[in-house]
Design an enzyme around this catalytic site. Structure first.
Site, mmCIF file in Angstrom:
data_model
loop_
_atom_site.group_PDB
_atom_site.id
_atom_site.type_symbol
_atom_site.label_atom_id
_atom_site.label_comp_id
_atom_site.label_asym_id
_atom_site.label_seq_id
_atom_site.Cartn_x
_atom_site.Cartn_y
_atom_site.Cartn_z
ATOM 1 C CB CYS A 119 -0.943 -0.007 1.184
ATOM 2 S SG CYS A 119 -1.934 -1.509 1.251
ATOM 3 C CG HIS B 168 -3.161 3.015 2.202
ATOM 4 N ND1 HIS B 168 -3.696 2.582 1.012
ATOM 5 C CD2 HIS B 168 -3.299 1.990 3.082
ATOM 6 C CE1 HIS B 168 -4.124 1.340 1.168
ATOM 7 N NE2 HIS B 168 -3.906 0.963 2.406
ATOM 8 C CG ASN C 32 -6.821 -1.131 1.419
ATOM 9 O OD1 ASN C 32 -6.115 -0.795 0.475
ATOM 10 N ND2 ASN C 32 -6.317 -1.492 2.582
HETATM 11 N N1 ACO Z 1 -18.512 -8.671 9.758
HETATM 12 C C1 ACO Z 1 -19.003 -8.933 10.986
HETATM 13 N N2 ACO Z 1 -18.221 -9.272 12.023
HETATM 14 C C2 ACO Z 1 -16.904 -9.339 11.802
HETATM 15 C C3 ACO Z 1 -16.335 -9.083 10.545
HETATM 16 C C4 ACO Z 1 -17.190 -8.746 9.507
HETATM 17 N N3 ACO Z 1 -16.760 -8.474 8.262
HETATM 18 N N4 ACO Z 1 -15.004 -9.223 10.630
HETATM 19 C C5 ACO Z 1 -14.736 -9.549 11.897
HETATM 20 N N5 ACO Z 1 -15.879 -9.637 12.616
HETATM 21 C C6 ACO Z 1 -16.054 -9.963 14.031
HETATM 22 C C7 ACO Z 1 -14.890 -10.750 14.577
HETATM 23 O O1 ACO Z 1 -15.060 -12.126 14.299
HETATM 24 C C8 ACO Z 1 -15.001 -10.428 16.037
HETATM 25 O O2 ACO Z 1 -16.003 -11.230 16.595
HETATM 26 P P1 ACO Z 1 -15.823 -11.861 18.071
HETATM 27 O O3 ACO Z 1 -15.645 -10.677 18.981
HETATM 28 O O4 ACO Z 1 -17.083 -12.614 18.261
HETATM 29 O O5 ACO Z 1 -14.577 -12.696 17.974
HETATM 30 C C9 ACO Z 1 -15.480 -8.998 16.073
HETATM 31 O O6 ACO Z 1 -16.047 -8.753 14.771
HETATM 32 C C10 ACO Z 1 -14.383 -7.985 16.331
HETATM 33 O O7 ACO Z 1 -13.277 -8.313 15.498
HETATM 34 P P2 ACO Z 1 -11.956 -7.502 15.532
HETATM 35 O O8 ACO Z 1 -10.983 -8.087 14.541
HETATM 36 O O9 ACO Z 1 -11.500 -7.340 16.956
HETATM 37 O O10 ACO Z 1 -12.475 -6.107 15.002
HETATM 38 P P3 ACO Z 1 -11.768 -4.720 15.020
HETATM 39 O O11 ACO Z 1 -12.593 -3.766 15.781
HETATM 40 O O12 ACO Z 1 -10.310 -4.838 15.340
HETATM 41 O O13 ACO Z 1 -11.857 -4.309 13.507
HETATM 42 C C11 ACO Z 1 -10.561 -4.229 11.483
HETATM 43 C C12 ACO Z 1 -11.250 -5.129 12.494
HETATM 44 C C13 ACO Z 1 -11.594 -3.317 10.843
HETATM 45 C C14 ACO Z 1 -9.918 -5.100 10.421
HETATM 46 C C15 ACO Z 1 -9.493 -3.403 12.231
HETATM 47 O O14 ACO Z 1 -8.641 -4.226 12.962
HETATM 48 C C16 ACO Z 1 -8.710 -2.566 11.314
HETATM 49 O O15 ACO Z 1 -9.188 -1.600 10.754
HETATM 50 N N6 ACO Z 1 -7.415 -2.884 11.115
HETATM 51 C C17 ACO Z 1 -6.597 -2.199 10.190
HETATM 52 C C18 ACO Z 1 -6.326 -3.166 9.127
HETATM 53 C C19 ACO Z 1 -6.571 -2.647 7.749
HETATM 54 O O16 ACO Z 1 -7.124 -1.623 7.483
HETATM 55 N N7 ACO Z 1 -6.101 -3.465 6.839
HETATM 56 C C20 ACO Z 1 -6.192 -3.172 5.475
HETATM 57 C C21 ACO Z 1 -5.022 -3.764 4.785
HETATM 58 S S1 ACO Z 1 -3.559 -3.197 5.426
HETATM 59 C C22 ACO Z 1 -3.362 -1.673 4.920
HETATM 60 O O17 ACO Z 1 -3.922 -1.266 3.950
HETATM 61 C C23 ACO Z 1 -2.466 -0.865 5.722
#
Ligand code: ACO
EC number: 2.3.1.180
Length: 325
Positions: free
Chosen positions: A112, A250, A280
């Site tokens: 990215c 990004h 993304n």
């Molecule tokens: N729909 C519904 N529920 C979901 C989904 C979904 N798509 N995905 C995960 N969940 C659930 C999980 O299973 C979890 O359930 P549980 O509590 O029963 O186990 C719950 O939601 C919370 O999951 P977390 O992973 O803790 O959610 P979080 O609040 O951390 O959000 C996210 C996840 C959005 C991916 C966050 O960590 C984030 O934004 N990270 C940055 C990563 C990113 O943007 N990556 C892109 C690629 S890298 C880059 O471009 C830099």
């Protein structure tokens, strides 16, 4: 030493739009969950175009905007981690598709951060004597996603964007830059691993090839390391946050942008955002954002504005350019 100037900006995305509600029909997720956590509403997903097709469409638009012939290009760099193939490179395919028969062409893989790293490289090529080239960020991420994994499938989209650069003696394009990498944390975001496979090796490494991500670790990396990088780059440029017209970061997640703006003490309105429409698109997010900003008239290519372009992602890689555009 010749300076570089961005003469034109363009983008191209597949026609097919997939909404959060569409995803909720094929996996256990919801519009509410996706939008509240990421700011994403829709993404464009390719039906029959590969990465080089989207990138070549961008290249063609750049030629049309400038009126330049394809054979006046000296180079084409495509930033991508979802190439059509590792050989030939996507850039070589673009060179052929647009008929840029004088240009040398290669891909740059910095996830990215790819567009920012590639633009930095291209500026040096122009300082070194090349006259005209293209830098394109292009991804068809949909082919590298595990569509049964709701934790990653909802985040990504397909698209391409790019710029045409040329030598110009008016003012430097890049005022300051700071590019960084930390391979020791690379395991938190991986894709398209190639297995060892020869009759001479006992080692058969069976890795997953679809995207794997430790979402929390990436979120923490983005909000801890990246604002420091932006601050350091602004210091190198001798600019304050308020001197900058727009921050083009990004587009991974709107909550990341909220936190960055807060940490920098910057006006959140200056952090342009379009992940709602595209999700993304990895190396393509920043040039798509820039292209839309030029189309809407927010950004002019007349040398009067200052932008910060910041990429961050797999590698890990991250980096910023302060540019005069
Ligand atoms: N729909 C519904 N529920 C979901 C989904 C979904 N798509 N995905 C995960 N969940 C659930 C999980 O299973 C979890 O359930 P549980 O509590 O029963 O186990 C719950 O939601 C919370 O999951 P977390 O992973 O803790 O959610 P979080 O609040 O951390 O959000 C996210 C996840 C959005 C991916 C966050 O960590 C984030 O934004 N990270 C940055 C990563 C990113 O943007 N990556 C892109 C690629 S890298 C880059 O471009 C830099």
């Amino acid at each position: 030493m010749p300076f570089a100037k961005i003469k034109a900006v363009a983008h191209s995305v597949p026609e097919q739009v997939v909404t959060n509600d569409d995803l909720a029909k094929i996996m256990d997720t919801s519009d509410e969950w996706i939008y509240s956590r990421t700011g994403i509403k829709r993404r464009h997903i390719s039906i029959d175009e590969n990465t080089s097709d989207l990138a070549a469409q961008v290249g063609q638009k750049l030629l049309e905007q400038t009126g330049y012939e394809a054979d006046t290009l000296d180079f084409i760099i495509v930033a991508t981690i979802t190439p059509d193939s590792t050989m030939p490179s996507t850039a070589a395919l673009v060179q052929s598709k647009i008929g840029a028969n004088r240009a040398f062409a290669y891909d740059l893989a910095a996830a990215c951060s790819g567009f920012v790293f590639a633009l930095s490289t291209a500026e040096k090529l122009i300082a070194g004597g090349y006259k005209r080239g293209m830098v394109i960020g292009a991804e068809v991420f949909s082919k590298s996603i595990d569509w049964t994994d709701r934790t990653t499938a909802v985040l990504f989209g397909d698209g391409a964007g790019g710029v045409l650069l040329e030598a110009d003696d008016s003012q430097p394009l890049v005022i300051a830059e700071k590019l960084e990498s930390d391979g020791s944390r690379g395991g938190s975001l991986t894709v398209n691993q190639l297995e060892l496979n020869s009759p001479f090796s006992d080692i058969i490494e069976k890795e997953k090839t679809s995207l794997q991500m430790d979402g929390r670790a990436i979120f923490d990396f983005a909000v801890r390391d990246v604002p420091k990088n932006i601050k350091a780059t602004l210091e190198l440029a001798d600019y304050e946050v308020d001197d900058i017209d727009y921050f083009m970061l990004h587009q991974a997640n709107s909550r990341i942008l909220d936190k960055m703006a807060k940490k920098l003490g910057a006006d959140r309105e200056k952090f342009l955002q379009n992940m709602e429409e595209y999700g993304n698109t990895s190396a393509a997010t920043i040039p798509i954002l820039l292209s839309e900003a030029v189309e809407s008239g927010k950004v002019r290519l007349d040398g009067s504005q200052k932008l910060v372009l910041t990429g961050f992602g797999g590698g890990l890689t991250w980096g910023s350019l302060v540019i005069h555009i």
